[in-house]
Design an enzyme around this catalytic site. Structure first.
Site, PDB file in Angstrom:
ATOM      1  N   SER A 117       3.205 -13.242  41.262  1.00  0.00           N
ATOM      2  CA  SER A 117       4.100 -13.053  42.396  1.00  0.00           C
ATOM      3  C   SER A 117       4.547 -14.359  43.025  1.00  0.00           C
ATOM      4  O   SER A 117       5.705 -14.500  43.422  1.00  0.00           O
ATOM      5  CB  SER A 117       3.428 -12.175  43.452  1.00  0.00           C
ATOM      6  OG  SER A 117       2.201 -12.752  43.843  1.00  0.00           O
TER       7      SER A 117
ATOM      8  N   HIS B 260       2.858 -15.403  48.522  1.00  0.00           N
ATOM      9  CA  HIS B 260       4.279 -15.067  48.519  1.00  0.00           C
ATOM     10  C   HIS B 260       5.071 -16.097  49.317  1.00  0.00           C
ATOM     11  O   HIS B 260       6.114 -16.588  48.874  1.00  0.00           O
ATOM     12  CB  HIS B 260       4.494 -13.681  49.136  1.00  0.00           C
ATOM     13  CG  HIS B 260       4.035 -12.566  48.262  1.00  0.00           C
ATOM     14  ND1 HIS B 260       4.334 -11.245  48.524  1.00  0.00           N
ATOM     15  CD2 HIS B 260       3.285 -12.551  47.139  1.00  0.00           C
ATOM     16  CE1 HIS B 260       3.814 -10.468  47.601  1.00  0.00           C
ATOM     17  NE2 HIS B 260       3.152 -11.245  46.750  1.00  0.00           N
TER      18      HIS B 260
END
Length: 359
Positions: A255, A313
């Site tokens: 991610s 993230h």
């Protein structure tokens, strides 16, 4: 269109987290994505349970000294050095890769002409599988061909998670945990690691969707350097956040690197239109999508949400933005001295070296 297929999956690119609150020492049937890791307080009830639970406790050393405490920022010095060194090596290798690609382009051109000439002379075979595969491969965009290797690597690691005898090594090297004794290698390897098939599929779908735009914007060599560097940088940001908050635990997934790619494309093309895959009638600009994603991840970091690794993230997104705004000028456009040095080393003593011909 690649843009229209990604937005709904952006929140699905969180990193899986392994939890040790298992029953009778068995692996959990479902894994949360990048949440806290707490050891089970219940002791194994049998010798078999102890053996099965063992891999989850391999990183439990003897009592730690204050300087080696999991919450000590001193433990992050090696990861910081590794992050800086790996990023430099990634872009250096990408510059060499580009140099070698340009150097061999002319030869490849003549090889393709010769291959086409031989293909015309050779009798055609109906249903030639190799020819069909080649046609499919070259029908893909350069970006899709570039990320095919990344997707294959993720699939291979996913299969390795299914082998019980490898689980101890997978936890040690393919999950990133600031409390672990192995800190540096997992920063890269965990970027290719997924325990859940749905998690891997969502991540790879988003990567595939943005690959064409990202590679056409950066070139395949620079794209790979950005992707790998972003994976390590986002993991380091996660390390810092975990140590600062005390919410230690292993995590894994692509991610962080994918968020960097997404942020880079959205920063470079802020007016591009995105849409939710299941709601294509609602569109919004790439700039607004990036702002919303970063706002959610910032709230997750501040409020301590633990379902996703919002710090990773956010670290990936910030790296992608920084690279487009400043990093490209500072790093990639200043690679010429390094490439010249490589050229001198490459040709020294060879056909283009002293006493030889010109390459």
């Amino acid at each position: 269109m690649a843009w229209r297929s990604c937005a709904v999956l952006l929140r699905l690119t969180g990193k899986d987290v392994l939890r040790s609150s298992v029953r009778a020492g068995r692996w959990p049937h479902s894994l949360q994505q990048r949440c806290g890791f707490r050891k089970a307080t219940r002791k194994p009830e049998s010798r078999r349970g102890e053996e099965e639970l063992g891999p989850l406790h391999t990183e439990s050393p003897a009592p730690l000294t204050p300087s080696s405490s999991p919450r000590s920022f001193g433990r992050l010095v090696r990861p910081l050095v590794f992050t800086m060194g790996f990023t430099g090596c990634s872009f250096g290798s990408a510059a060499i890769w580009q140099y070698e690609s340009l150097k061999s382009r002319v030869q490849t051109y003549f090889d393709e002409i010769r291959a086409d000439w031989l293909e015309k002379l050779r009798p055609q075979k109906r249903g030639d599988v190799r020819k069909e595969i080649n046609q499919w491969w070259y029908s893909l965009s350069e970006g899709q061909r570039t990320v095919t290797g990344i997707i294959a690597a993720n699939a291979l690691v996913f299969c390795c998670w299914r082998i019980p005898s490898l689980q101890r090594s997978m936890i040690k090297y393919f999950t990133a945990n600031p409390a672990s004794k192995t800190l540096c290698a997992p920063m890269l390897l965990s970027t290719f690691s997924h325990f859940s098939f749905f998690h891997m599929a969502a991540n790879m779908y988003v990567l595939w969707s943005f690959s064409s735009s990202a590679v056409s914007m950066l070139g395949r060599e620079q794209f790979v350097a950005v992707y790998l560097s972003a994976g390590v940088v986002s993991t380091f940001v996660s390390y810092v956040c975990k140590v600062a908050t005390g919410r230690l635990g292993p995590s894994l997934g692509a991610s962080g690197a994918i968020m960097a790619v997404l942020a880079a494309v959205c920063t470079k093309m802020p007016e591009a239109k995105l849409a939710i895959i299941f709601l294509p009638m609602y569109t919004f600009t790439a700039a607004n999508a990036l702002k919303a994603i970063m706002a959610v991840d910032s709230a997750g970091v501040l409020l301590g949400w633990r379902f996703f690794d919002h710090a990773a993230h956010l670290g990936g997104s910030m790296f992608g933005m920084w690279y487009i705004l400043f990093g490209h000028e500072l790093i990639w456009k200043n690679r010429e001295p390094f490439v010249k040095l490589w050229h001198e080393l490459r040709t020294r003593g060879g056909p283009g070296g002293p006493g030889g011909g010109v390459v």
